[in-house]
Design a protein around this motif. Structure first.
Motif, PDB file in Angstrom:
ATOM      1  N   HIS A 130       0.855  -1.191   0.000  1.00 17.30           N
ATOM      2  CA  HIS A 130       0.000   0.000   0.000  1.00 17.30           C
ATOM      3  C   HIS A 130       0.885   1.232   0.000  1.00 17.30           C
ATOM      4  N   ARG A 131       0.505   2.231  -0.775  1.00 16.59           N
ATOM      5  CA  ARG A 131       1.260   3.482  -0.868  1.00 16.59           C
ATOM      6  C   ARG A 131       0.349   4.625  -0.458  1.00 16.59           C
ATOM      7  N   PHE A 132       0.791   5.384   0.544  1.00 12.22           N
ATOM      8  CA  PHE A 132      -0.012   6.494   1.058  1.00 12.22           C
ATOM      9  C   PHE A 132       0.808   7.782   1.085  1.00 12.22           C
ATOM     10  N   TYR A 180      -1.936   9.744   9.597  1.00 12.58           N
ATOM     11  CA  TYR A 180      -3.013  10.094   8.674  1.00 12.58           C
ATOM     12  C   TYR A 180      -2.591   9.797   7.240  1.00 12.58           C
ATOM     13  N   HIS A 181      -3.549   9.248   6.465  1.00 14.79           N
ATOM     14  CA  HIS A 181      -3.308   8.973   5.045  1.00 14.79           C
ATOM     15  C   HIS A 181      -4.192   9.910   4.236  1.00 14.79           C
ATOM     16  N   LYS A 182      -3.610  10.684   3.374  1.00 10.81           N
ATOM     17  CA  LYS A 182      -4.322  11.723   2.615  1.00 10.81           C
ATOM     18  C   LYS A 182      -5.553  11.135   1.911  1.00 10.81           C
ATOM     19  N   VAL A 183      -6.685  11.767   2.136  1.00  7.83           N
ATOM     20  CA  VAL A 183      -7.965  11.295   1.574  1.00  7.83           C
ATOM     21  C   VAL A 183      -8.179  11.859   0.161  1.00  7.83           C
ATOM     22  N   HIS A 184      -8.068  13.180   0.011  1.00  5.69           N
ATOM     23  CA  HIS A 184      -8.346  13.833  -1.276  1.00  5.69           C
ATOM     24  C   HIS A 184      -7.074  13.873  -2.120  1.00  5.69           C
ATOM     25  N   LEU A 185      -7.001  12.972  -3.111  1.00  8.73           N
ATOM     26  CA  LEU A 185      -5.827  12.902  -3.992  1.00  8.73           C
ATOM     27  C   LEU A 185      -6.146  13.654  -5.275  1.00  8.73           C
ATOM     28  N   PRO A 186      -5.530  14.815  -5.488  1.00  9.52           N
ATOM     29  CA  PRO A 186      -5.841  15.599  -6.691  1.00  9.52           C
ATOM     30  C   PRO A 186      -5.100  15.061  -7.908  1.00  9.52           C
ATOM     31  N   PRO A 235      -6.144   6.464  -1.597  1.00 14.67           N
ATOM     32  CA  PRO A 235      -6.787   7.407  -0.668  1.00 14.67           C
ATOM     33  C   PRO A 235      -6.885   6.825   0.737  1.00 14.67           C
ATOM     34  N   GLY A 236      -6.757   7.675   1.733  1.00 17.75           N
ATOM     35  CA  GLY A 236      -6.918   7.245   3.121  1.00 17.75           C
ATOM     36  C   GLY A 236      -8.386   6.999   3.447  1.00 17.75           C
ATOM     37  N   ILE A 267      -3.854  16.876   4.711  1.00 13.87           N
ATOM     38  CA  ILE A 267      -2.719  17.092   3.801  1.00 13.87           C
ATOM     39  C   ILE A 267      -3.188  17.805   2.535  1.00 13.87           C
ATOM     40  N   CYS A 268      -2.607  18.928   2.264  1.00 14.00           N
ATOM     41  CA  CYS A 268      -2.658  19.669   1.017  1.00 14.00           C
ATOM     42  C   CYS A 268      -4.051  19.827   0.396  1.00 14.00           C
ATOM     43  N   ASN A 269      -4.374  18.995  -0.597  1.00 20.11           N
ATOM     44  CA  ASN A 269      -5.671  19.160  -1.274  1.00 20.11           C
ATOM     45  C   ASN A 269      -6.838  19.002  -0.307  1.00 20.11           C
ATOM     46  N   ASP A 270      -6.642  18.207   0.764  1.00 17.92           N
ATOM     47  CA  ASP A 270      -7.693  18.055   1.792  1.00 17.92           C
ATOM     48  C   ASP A 270      -8.207  19.419   2.256  1.00 17.92           C
TER      49      ASP A 270
END
Ligand code: ING
Length: 317
Positions: free
Chosen positions: A114-116, A132-138, A159-160, A177-180
């Motif tokens: 898995h890559r987060f 935390y694993h970033k949910v919103h991946l732009p 996605p997390g 994280i970022c886009n979140d």
């Protein structure tokens, strides 16, 4: 009855902004910069230092990698690992906690990888208290050569599963994280867990290939969403950039510490390694959480069904 004044819950926080990280920069070279910033923050009375998203490497989703062996070099398989242990050791020695963003590669017991895009909160004793694993991946998942640069987070990360919080530093801490930070759901899901300070690292290019007309508003949008998220949930927000011209890609700075009022109380003004520091009183959240954003008293959940029952918008016929 002796009057006992409320002991203020202050957290002295440093937004530790980073300038560019070159593709050829080693983890050791980067960790040296992180330790330098952490030591400066400690010398200025901070107990919590917040580093950006993907703070150990260059922002590698800007490139298309056909094979995974080149790509794998950007991920951490253990945290702390041999190259990040010095940061954990120095932080614990100084009694300083920190937030660190990095690319994480994990392997399940059955060997599934898995890559987060990951961020962790480490307390003053060096314990990882929140991951935390970033949910919103732009961006996009396939190579799109028309772009000045790629944004392949949908290819390189999963996605997390959600937004958690943890009690630490005398309050309730959250990570994003970022886009979140552009999505109001991010703040509200943590707001509904009583969050009092949300740490958000980001790597944001000035130019967004699908919408170049937004480029001149990139800093406005950066602060707009974090200030709104802070105010609408009665929480502090600490936004921290990886900034400057990184491998030919201009990225915004604008790291900022934002109070529950929505006001920016400290900000960076360069696009290099820089600290923005503030004494944050976590009890400033209370007047918002107990009045205008008293969720229990005012929210009308029966009216919000669409927020979780549908993904895209469905306009009327
Ligand atoms: N970066 C950018 C961000 O959300 C982006 C992607 C840039 C989206 C510009 C919209 C406009 O800040 C990451 N890493 O999420």
């Amino acid at each position: 009855m002796r009057y006992c004044a409320r002991m203020p819950r202050f957290v002295n926080v440093a937004a530790a902004q980073l300038g560019p990280i070159a593709r050829t920069d080693t983890r050791a070279q980067v960790v040296k910069r992180l330790i330098e910033l952490l030591q400066q923050a400690h010398a200025m009375g901070c107990t919590l230092v917040v580093f950006p998203e993907l703070a150990l490497t260059t922002f590698f989703p800007r490139w298309y990698f056909a094979s995974s062996n080149e790509l794998d070099a950007f991920y951490e398989r253990e945290m702390p690992g041999p190259e990040t242990q010095p940061l954990f050791d120095r932080a614990r020695q100084l009694g300083v906690g920190f937030v660190l963003g990095y690319a994480e590669l994990t392997t399940d017991d059955d060997g599934t990888e898995h890559r987060f895009n990951t961020s962790i909160l480490v307390d003053q004793q060096g314990n990882i208290v929140l991951r935390y694993h970033k949910v919103h991946l732009p961006g996009h998942a396939e190579h799109e050569p028309w772009r000045r640069f790629q944004h392949l987070e949908k290819r390189y990360f999963e996605p997390g599963r959600g937004f958690g919080v943890a009690r630490a530093f005398g309050g309730v801490m959250g990570l994003a994280i970022c886009n979140d930070r552009r999505w109001s759901e991010t703040y509200r899901v943590m707001g509904l867990q009583g969050v009092e300070m949300i740490h958000i690292g980001y790597n944001t290019p000035v130019h967004n290939p699908p919408a170049p007309e937004h480029d001149n508003l990139s800093m406005f949008h950066n602060h707009l969403v974090m200030q709104a998220g802070a105010y609408q949930n009665g929480t502090w927000v600490v936004g921290v950039a990886k900034s400057g011209c990184e491998e030919g890609c201009e990225m915004i700075g604008g790291s900022a510490i934002i109070a529950p009022s929505g006001e920016i109380v400290a900000a960076c003004t360069t696009t290099g390694d820089e600290l923005a520091i503030a004494r944050c009183d976590l009890d400033l959240c209370n007047s918002y959480k107990r009045s205008v954003f008293n969720f229990e008293a005012h929210r009308q959940v029966h009216a919000y069904g669409r927020i979780t029952s549908q993904t895209g918008a469905t306009p009327p016929k």
